[in-house]
Design a protein around this motif. Structure first.
Motif, PDB file in Angstrom:
ATOM      1  N   ARG A  99      25.317  43.461 -34.022  1.00  0.00           N
ATOM      2  CA  ARG A  99      25.337  44.373 -32.876  1.00  0.00           C
ATOM      3  C   ARG A  99      25.323  45.835 -33.317  1.00  0.00           C
ATOM      4  O   ARG A  99      24.690  46.670 -32.701  1.00  0.00           O
ATOM      5  N   THR A 100      26.031  46.158 -34.393  1.00  0.00           N
ATOM      6  CA  THR A 100      26.069  47.545 -34.859  1.00  0.00           C
ATOM      7  C   THR A 100      24.738  47.962 -35.477  1.00  0.00           C
ATOM      8  O   THR A 100      24.371  49.123 -35.432  1.00  0.00           O
ATOM      9  N   GLU A 101      24.023  46.996 -36.087  1.00  0.00           N
ATOM     10  CA  GLU A 101      22.721  47.312 -36.659  1.00  0.00           C
ATOM     11  C   GLU A 101      21.683  47.584 -35.577  1.00  0.00           C
ATOM     12  O   GLU A 101      20.751  48.345 -35.794  1.00  0.00           O
ATOM     13  N   GLU A 102      21.832  46.954 -34.437  1.00  0.00           N
ATOM     14  CA  GLU A 102      20.879  47.144 -33.339  1.00  0.00           C
ATOM     15  C   GLU A 102      21.193  48.411 -32.633  1.00  0.00           C
ATOM     16  O   GLU A 102      20.750  49.368 -32.484  1.00  0.00           O
ATOM     17  N   VAL A 135      29.336  40.923 -34.924  1.00  0.00           N
ATOM     18  CA  VAL A 135      29.639  42.354 -34.772  1.00  0.00           C
ATOM     19  C   VAL A 135      28.707  43.182 -35.649  1.00  0.00           C
ATOM     20  O   VAL A 135      28.202  44.226 -35.217  1.00  0.00           O
ATOM     21  N   ASN A 136      28.448  42.739 -36.874  1.00  0.00           N
ATOM     22  CA  ASN A 136      27.537  43.460 -37.779  1.00  0.00           C
ATOM     23  C   ASN A 136      26.121  43.519 -37.197  1.00  0.00           C
ATOM     24  O   ASN A 136      25.457  44.541 -37.309  1.00  0.00           O
TER      25      ASN A 136
END
Length: 120
Positions: free
Chosen positions: A117-120, A114-115
């Protein structure tokens, strides 16, 4: 004797340590996975029964085989505990599969995913 008494806590720790030593070094059963660990031990206040929570790093078949191997070696394990620990009664051991470590690893992977995905 209360469940959380100091004496019971010490007995739990001692049984856990000896049980780990016996499983790791003295049992020659090929069904028992080499990455088997004792997570926790709960000895009843009357010292008659004991629940041993076992964690196995492997697939489901390895976990089932390890539990079968431990249940078949229960008499030997109990004899070794009786020799190594000086208790009035040697508890009857019930092995319970504990999957909390595996659950924690899976949750960690999901959080990392999840981390990312949020950074991308």
């Amino acid at each position: 004797m209360r469940k959380n008494s100091i004496k019971n806590t010490r007995i739990n720790g001692e049984v856990m340590r000896e049980l780990s030593n016996v499983i790791r070094g003295e049992i020659k059963d090929p069904r028992i996975h080499p990455l088997t660990s004792v997570v926790a031990v709960e000895v009843a206040p009357d010292l008659k029964t004991c629940k041993a929570y076992i964690s196995v790093l492997g697939d489901e078949k390895a976990q089932e085989d390890t539990l079968k191997g431990l249940k078949s070696a229960e008499g030997y394990i109990r004899t070794k505990l009786a020799k190594n620990i000086n208790l009035r009664n040697t508890p009857e051991i019930r092995f319970i599969l504990d999957q909390s470590i595996e659950y924690g690893v899976n949750m960690s992977k999901k959080i990392d995913e999840v981390n990312r995905r949020t950074e991308e």
